[in-house]
Design an enzyme around this catalytic site. Sequence first.
Site, PDB file in Angstrom:
ATOM      1  N   TYR A 184      15.589  23.190 -39.425  1.00 61.80           N
ATOM      2  CA  TYR A 184      14.182  22.903 -39.119  1.00 61.80           C
ATOM      3  C   TYR A 184      13.292  23.207 -40.325  1.00 61.80           C
ATOM      4  O   TYR A 184      12.344  22.468 -40.611  1.00 61.80           O
ATOM      5  CB  TYR A 184      13.733  23.744 -37.915  1.00 61.80           C
TER       6      TYR A 184
ATOM      7  N   PHE B  66      -4.445  -2.943 -47.089  1.00 61.91           N
ATOM      8  CA  PHE B  66      -3.597  -3.556 -46.079  1.00 61.91           C
ATOM      9  C   PHE B  66      -3.984  -3.058 -44.688  1.00 61.91           C
ATOM     10  O   PHE B  66      -4.841  -2.197 -44.531  1.00 61.91           O
ATOM     11  CB  PHE B  66      -2.119  -3.321 -46.375  1.00 61.91           C
ATOM     12  N   ASP B  67      -3.298  -3.599 -43.658  1.00 64.31           N
ATOM     13  CA  ASP B  67      -3.763  -3.411 -42.282  1.00 64.31           C
ATOM     14  C   ASP B  67      -3.855  -1.956 -41.838  1.00 64.31           C
ATOM     15  O   ASP B  67      -4.880  -1.526 -41.302  1.00 64.31           O
ATOM     16  CB  ASP B  67      -2.892  -4.215 -41.300  1.00 64.31           C
TER      17      ASP B  67
ATOM     18  N   ALA C 101       4.027   1.701 -51.677  1.00 67.62           N
ATOM     19  CA  ALA C 101       5.201   1.190 -50.966  1.00 67.62           C
ATOM     20  C   ALA C 101       6.110   0.344 -51.853  1.00 67.62           C
ATOM     21  O   ALA C 101       7.332   0.416 -51.756  1.00 67.62           O
ATOM     22  CB  ALA C 101       4.763   0.385 -49.744  1.00 67.62           C
TER      23      ALA C 101
ATOM     24  N   ASP D 207      -1.389   3.415 -52.910  1.00 72.05           N
ATOM     25  CA  ASP D 207      -0.509   3.033 -51.812  1.00 72.05           C
ATOM     26  C   ASP D 207       0.724   2.449 -52.494  1.00 72.05           C
ATOM     27  O   ASP D 207       0.697   1.336 -52.995  1.00 72.05           O
ATOM     28  CB  ASP D 207      -1.204   2.001 -50.923  1.00 72.05           C
TER      29      ASP D 207
ATOM     30  N   HIS E  18      -3.252  -7.409 -34.347  1.00 73.66           N
ATOM     31  CA  HIS E  18      -2.216  -8.407 -34.597  1.00 73.66           C
ATOM     32  C   HIS E  18      -0.845  -7.995 -34.084  1.00 73.66           C
ATOM     33  O   HIS E  18      -0.003  -8.841 -33.806  1.00 73.66           O
ATOM     34  CB  HIS E  18      -2.149  -8.744 -36.090  1.00 73.66           C
TER      35      HIS E  18
ATOM     36  N   LYS F 154      10.269   0.559 -47.943  1.00 71.26           N
ATOM     37  CA  LYS F 154      10.287  -0.566 -48.878  1.00 71.26           C
ATOM     38  C   LYS F 154      11.142  -0.188 -50.098  1.00 71.26           C
ATOM     39  O   LYS F 154      12.350  -0.267 -50.049  1.00 71.26           O
ATOM     40  CB  LYS F 154       8.869  -0.944 -49.297  1.00 71.26           C
TER      41      LYS F 154
END
Length: 457
Positions: free
Chosen positions: A72, A124-125, A216, A214, A449, A257
Amino acid sequence: MELPFAESFRIKMVETIRKSTLEERQKWIKDAKYNLFQLKSDHVFIDLLTDSGTGAMSDKQWSAMMLGDESYAGASSYYKMKEAIFDITGFDYFLPTHQGRAAENVLFSVLVKEGDVVPGNSHFDTTKGHIEYRKASTVDCTIDEAFDTTCNHPFKGNVDPEKLEDVLKKSANKITFIIITLTNNSAGGQPVSMENLRLVRQIADRYGKIVVYDSARFAENAYFIKTREEKYKTVPIRSIVREMFSYADIMTMSSKKDALVNIGGFIGMKDENLFRQCSVFNIMFEGYITYGGLAGRDMNAIAQGLYEGTDFEYLNTRIKQVEYLGNRLMEFGIPIQQPIGGHAVFVDAKRFLSDLKKEEFQAQTLAVQLYLESGVRGVEIGALLADRDPITRENRFPKLELLRLAIPRRVYTNNHMDVVAVALKNVFERRKEVTKGLKIISEAPIMRHFTVELDLA
């Protein structure tokens, strides 16, 4: 004679996929309320919905998973991941999260407050969703060339320095940070140049602002810097990556990604105080700071995947497959975002279905038509994803209305890409027959969406 191009891997395991009939697909898409997210995966032949978490892991990643430490607190897997992140990105502090949007949730809980303004390059979203949920707003400072799909600018993901300066002059007291998405997904998987990253850093320093990446698809961005920016032709990918991150204060990462795993993410930071502030929210939302919602085996897979994802031969194979599909579509006269991006081919739905009204959601209509034709699932990057204005509640119609064909990593062959290309060609040849688009029946108040219900207009 020069040897032909071949993939930098060989196949070790296969998964059966099933072709369906037109009658079956007509029923399934109607039952799914014309939302491709709502389809069952076994109702899809070739799945290009997303490249997030859909890739194939390597033998070394699977081996690393068997050595996962499931303690843990203080697991050895955490330290393997920490070492890999520092080695590749240079960030001293990190917090694991279960995926990229979780990293945004933790970070923005510290950085974003009501009334803030967050400039960047086509948020992005999930990024926009987390910002607007906190009653802040975004400003898109992407260069204008990004919104002309016929323009061949090599770095359409770039931030326009004049737009950024203008926002900073007008709203400096409301801006805590600038966010750069690598690569720029909403603009078509388009990269940001090293020159532009350096320039944004200089502007941020003048105004005393933080720079967040960001990240990714940071490795794909590095590949484009190497292949399109003359100064970096002979520079190794990992050296390019290190320089890219030297211009950032913070990074969020969806490891699904470019770290080549099916689940996971993290936040990288250079400031210890920020690390401590984010740790509070990480414990609240994700788990203890040395596992953050991940199993030890997943952290081991991420550590290995970060090295594989920044290997030039792997990147060359990955991006050449995307190019292959894009070139096939252009051969058929199908309008796409040019130049071809890193993780997907983006079809220009406005030009493809030019007779359809924007209010009938051209890209979503095209996605449905492609599915009916062939069982290929893509995704809309357009008005549905753009959502409603949080103040007026009117639909937002973005400059780009795109069908994204996101290619999973190390999953499909070029024969599959040929199927996709010919299927879209068939739709293109009968495009004048598509006289009805779609209308919204039911939608969520934010990030609609994913769950929106539609019907024929």
